[in-house]
Scaffold this motif. Structure first.
Motif, mmCIF file in Angstrom:
data_model
loop_
_atom_site.group_PDB
_atom_site.id
_atom_site.type_symbol
_atom_site.label_atom_id
_atom_site.label_comp_id
_atom_site.label_asym_id
_atom_site.label_seq_id
_atom_site.Cartn_x
_atom_site.Cartn_y
_atom_site.Cartn_z
ATOM 1 N N LYS A 1 0.537 -1.262 0.091
ATOM 2 C CA LYS A 1 0.129 -0.066 -0.162
ATOM 3 C C LYS A 1 1.065 1.500 0.007
ATOM 4 C CE LYS A 1 -3.992 -1.834 2.043
ATOM 5 N NZ LYS A 1 -4.624 -1.342 3.432
ATOM 6 N N LEU A 2 2.090 0.950 0.424
ATOM 7 C CA LEU A 2 2.519 2.540 0.501
ATOM 8 C C LEU A 2 3.995 3.117 -0.013
ATOM 9 C CD1 LEU A 2 4.377 4.297 2.309
ATOM 10 C CD2 LEU A 2 6.079 3.144 3.095
ATOM 11 N N VAL A 3 4.036 1.370 -1.479
ATOM 12 C CA VAL A 3 4.040 1.706 -2.544
ATOM 13 C C VAL A 3 3.345 2.573 -4.086
ATOM 14 C CG1 VAL A 3 5.358 0.254 -4.195
ATOM 15 C CG2 VAL A 3 6.159 0.340 -1.985
ATOM 16 N N HIS A 4 2.266 1.483 -3.611
ATOM 17 C CA HIS A 4 0.845 2.172 -4.125
ATOM 18 C C HIS A 4 0.488 3.694 -4.382
ATOM 19 C CE1 HIS A 4 -2.722 2.003 -6.681
ATOM 20 N NE2 HIS A 4 -3.764 2.321 -4.953
ATOM 21 N N SER B 1 2.521 6.113 -2.812
ATOM 22 C CA SER B 1 3.417 6.629 -3.186
ATOM 23 C C SER B 1 3.639 7.377 -4.838
ATOM 24 C CB SER B 1 5.159 6.247 -2.912
ATOM 25 O OG SER B 1 5.209 5.658 -1.638
ATOM 26 N N ILE B 2 3.513 5.954 -5.840
ATOM 27 C CA ILE B 2 3.162 5.793 -6.767
ATOM 28 C C ILE B 2 2.076 6.967 -7.380
ATOM 29 C CG2 ILE B 2 2.770 4.285 -9.235
ATOM 30 C CD1 ILE B 2 4.249 2.810 -7.900
ATOM 31 N N ASP B 3 1.035 6.704 -6.609
ATOM 32 C CA ASP B 3 -0.181 7.544 -6.691
ATOM 33 C C ASP B 3 0.231 9.440 -6.507
ATOM 34 O OD1 ASP B 3 -1.982 5.601 -7.282
ATOM 35 O OD2 ASP B 3 -3.114 5.710 -5.879
ATOM 36 N N LEU B 4 1.255 9.858 -5.512
ATOM 37 C CA LEU B 4 1.547 11.312 -5.203
ATOM 38 C C LEU B 4 2.503 11.613 -6.320
ATOM 39 C CD1 LEU B 4 1.292 10.953 -1.537
ATOM 40 C CD2 LEU B 4 0.020 11.816 -2.915
ATOM 41 N N VAL B 5 3.334 10.483 -7.143
ATOM 42 C CA VAL B 5 4.111 10.953 -7.833
ATOM 43 C C VAL B 5 3.539 11.352 -8.936
ATOM 44 C CG1 VAL B 5 6.628 10.183 -9.193
ATOM 45 C CG2 VAL B 5 5.910 10.211 -6.648
ATOM 46 N N LEU B 6 2.809 10.384 -9.455
ATOM 47 C CA LEU B 6 1.520 10.789 -10.624
ATOM 48 C C LEU B 6 0.956 11.948 -10.732
ATOM 49 C CD1 LEU B 6 0.607 7.088 -11.501
ATOM 50 C CD2 LEU B 6 1.994 8.499 -12.868
ATOM 51 N N VAL B 7 0.472 12.328 -9.755
ATOM 52 C CA VAL B 7 -0.284 13.560 -9.663
ATOM 53 C C VAL B 7 0.497 14.835 -9.541
ATOM 54 C CG1 VAL B 7 -1.896 14.742 -7.647
ATOM 55 C CG2 VAL B 7 -2.577 12.545 -7.644
ATOM 56 N N SER B 8 1.317 14.559 -8.362
ATOM 57 C CA SER B 8 2.962 15.565 -8.679
ATOM 58 C C SER B 8 2.771 15.857 -10.514
ATOM 59 C CB SER B 8 3.870 15.437 -7.852
ATOM 60 O OG SER B 8 4.377 16.685 -8.159
ATOM 61 N N THR B 9 3.372 14.410 -10.832
ATOM 62 C CA THR B 9 3.790 14.312 -12.388
ATOM 63 C C THR B 9 2.264 15.580 -12.789
ATOM 64 O OG1 THR B 9 4.928 13.266 -11.665
ATOM 65 C CG2 THR B 9 4.706 13.828 -14.634
ATOM 66 N N THR B 10 1.223 15.271 -13.357
ATOM 67 C CA THR B 10 -0.028 15.917 -14.062
ATOM 68 C C THR B 10 0.256 17.454 -13.130
ATOM 69 O OG1 THR B 10 -0.975 13.900 -13.392
ATOM 70 C CG2 THR B 10 -2.194 15.146 -13.137
#
Length: 73
Positions: free
Chosen positions: A6-9, A11-20
């Motif tokens: 869940k932590l990895v999931h 984290s990846i979601d947060l990076v995707l939002v930041s990239t967006t």
């Protein structure tokens, strides 16, 4: 072990939002209004948004070098 997944999931979601958000800033010139925040929160938000900028800076040359994308002139 489910906690790490869940932590990895997340984290990846947060990076995707930041990239967006970084992509929106670059294409439309719109940025989140973070100047109203104070102190540590402001620094944390700016560093979070910088992660998206770094991802775009890393990914763009890789995509340009691949045969799947081309630059518009």
């Amino acid at each position: 072990m489910p906690f790490v997944g869940k932590l990895v999931h997340y984290s990846i979601d947060l990076v995707l939002v930041s990239t967006t958000l970084a992509g929106i800033r670059r294409s439309a010139g719109l940025t989140p209004a973070v100047d109203d925040t104070k102190g540590t929160v402001n620094v944390a938000i700016k560093k979070y948004l910088q992660v998206g900028e770094s991802v775009i800076d890393y990914i763009s040359p890789s995509l340009a070098a691949s045969g799947y994308f081309k630059r518009d002139k």
